[in-house]
Design a protein around this motif. Sequence first.
Motif, PDB file in Angstrom:
ATOM      1  N   ILE A  47       0.845  -1.292  -0.027  1.00  0.00           N
ATOM      2  CA  ILE A  47       0.042   0.218  -0.018  1.00  0.00           C
ATOM      3  C   ILE A  47       0.886   1.295  -0.087  1.00  0.00           C
ATOM      4  O   ILE A  47       1.691   1.503   0.723  1.00  0.00           O
ATOM      5  CB  ILE A  47      -0.847   0.001   1.137  1.00  0.00           C
ATOM      6  N   GLY A  48       0.711   2.134  -0.885  1.00  0.00           N
ATOM      7  CA  GLY A  48       1.423   3.432  -1.045  1.00  0.00           C
ATOM      8  C   GLY A  48       2.440   3.333  -2.140  1.00  0.00           C
ATOM      9  O   GLY A  48       2.913   4.391  -2.359  1.00  0.00           O
ATOM     10  N   ASP A  49       2.690   2.047  -2.459  1.00  0.00           N
ATOM     11  CA  ASP A  49       3.845   2.027  -3.859  1.00  0.00           C
ATOM     12  C   ASP A  49       3.008   2.737  -5.033  1.00  0.00           C
ATOM     13  O   ASP A  49       1.905   2.639  -5.225  1.00  0.00           O
ATOM     14  CB  ASP A  49       3.914   0.554  -4.089  1.00  0.00           C
ATOM     15  N   SER A  98      -2.270  -4.155  -0.577  1.00  0.00           N
ATOM     16  CA  SER A  98      -1.028  -4.615  -0.713  1.00  0.00           C
ATOM     17  C   SER A  98      -1.276  -6.088  -1.392  1.00  0.00           C
ATOM     18  O   SER A  98      -2.238  -6.675  -1.178  1.00  0.00           O
ATOM     19  CB  SER A  98      -0.229  -4.983   0.588  1.00  0.00           C
ATOM     20  N   VAL A  99      -0.200  -6.623  -2.025  1.00  0.00           N
ATOM     21  CA  VAL A  99      -0.235  -8.074  -2.643  1.00  0.00           C
ATOM     22  C   VAL A  99       0.850  -8.687  -2.367  1.00  0.00           C
ATOM     23  O   VAL A  99       2.066  -8.174  -2.039  1.00  0.00           O
ATOM     24  CB  VAL A  99      -0.295  -7.888  -4.301  1.00  0.00           C
ATOM     25  N   ALA A 100       0.432  -9.927  -1.498  1.00  0.00           N
ATOM     26  CA  ALA A 100       1.548 -10.902  -1.079  1.00  0.00           C
ATOM     27  C   ALA A 100       1.564 -12.136  -1.525  1.00  0.00           C
ATOM     28  O   ALA A 100       0.443 -12.773  -2.100  1.00  0.00           O
ATOM     29  CB  ALA A 100       1.416 -10.872   0.416  1.00  0.00           C
ATOM     30  N   THR A 101       2.531 -12.830  -1.645  1.00  0.00           N
ATOM     31  CA  THR A 101       2.580 -14.268  -2.007  1.00  0.00           C
ATOM     32  C   THR A 101       2.029 -15.161  -0.685  1.00  0.00           C
ATOM     33  O   THR A 101       2.330 -14.851   0.389  1.00  0.00           O
ATOM     34  CB  THR A 101       4.023 -14.891  -2.398  1.00  0.00           C
ATOM     35  N   VAL A 102       1.308 -16.119  -1.129  1.00  0.00           N
ATOM     36  CA  VAL A 102       0.648 -16.872  -0.067  1.00  0.00           C
ATOM     37  C   VAL A 102       1.606 -18.332  -0.152  1.00  0.00           C
ATOM     38  O   VAL A 102       1.937 -18.748   1.059  1.00  0.00           O
ATOM     39  CB  VAL A 102      -0.873 -17.465  -0.475  1.00  0.00           C
ATOM     40  N   SER A 103       2.080 -18.691  -1.299  1.00  0.00           N
ATOM     41  CA  SER A 103       3.036 -20.015  -1.198  1.00  0.00           C
ATOM     42  C   SER A 103       4.286 -19.324  -2.140  1.00  0.00           C
ATOM     43  O   SER A 103       4.207 -18.117  -2.411  1.00  0.00           O
ATOM     44  CB  SER A 103       2.321 -20.975  -2.260  1.00  0.00           C
ATOM     45  N   ALA A 104       5.311 -19.989  -2.473  1.00  0.00           N
ATOM     46  CA  ALA A 104       6.381 -19.957  -3.213  1.00  0.00           C
ATOM     47  C   ALA A 104       5.483 -19.627  -4.628  1.00  0.00           C
ATOM     48  O   ALA A 104       4.568 -20.411  -5.056  1.00  0.00           O
ATOM     49  CB  ALA A 104       7.169 -21.038  -3.295  1.00  0.00           C
TER      50      ALA A 104
END
Length: 245
Positions: A47-49, A98-104
């Motif tokens: 967030i904010g990027d 925000s976007v994040a990885t859940v797995s590799a």
Amino acid sequence: MMAHSPNGLMIRKLESIFSLCEEERQALARLPVQVTTFKADQDVVRIGDRPSQSCLLLEGFTCVYKLTAEGKRQIVAFHVPGDIPDLQSLHLKVMDNSVATVSACTLGFIPHEALHDICNRYPRITAALWRETLVDASIFREWMTGIGRREAYHRMAHLLCELRVRLTMVGLVKDQTFDLPITQTELADAIGASTVHVNRVLQELRADGLIRSKGTQVSILDWERLKAVGDFDPLYLHLRQDGNA
């Protein structure tokens, strides 16, 4: 190892919601994609990027989330291979989630400049990408309805139905079985329940003969009953097919 080329996977996903002609498929196939790998639990954008590129999910699962002032996380979307989790950044210059990885994960990054160029040259590709963001909004509305009005048992059944359909559209379901590398904590953050409650709900779904799970593998044992329990109608996914194939 990726089952599809980066661009091919994106095209397959878009064609599940929008009819493309051969010229448009070829234009999408020529988009530059920089492939990068991420470990689990890494932020891709925050967030904010102000990103200058959008990410195409090639392998694994990502989530979109927001945090409260107290640091509590609400996951508002899961994304599967073929999705572009931050497509809105093409026009909304500052990220509001925000976007994040859940797995590799394996992600392909496409410069905004290239996306703007292809949209200028191919108006129907603009329409396809616009439809993609509208479907994301439709999924969000369905999630809001579930969190506000469905019990946790039914919310979990609905989520499993949704993921089964979305993974089917990109060829990642075999014999009603798919990989679901999502922890119970992440499921709890998505359906608005405690981790303990999620554990209990999954046990109930197994005991009722609706699903079977082993490690990260989930098998749907009774699709029609699971849909009924989850009050699931794939209309909100706006697929070109009915999502049951």
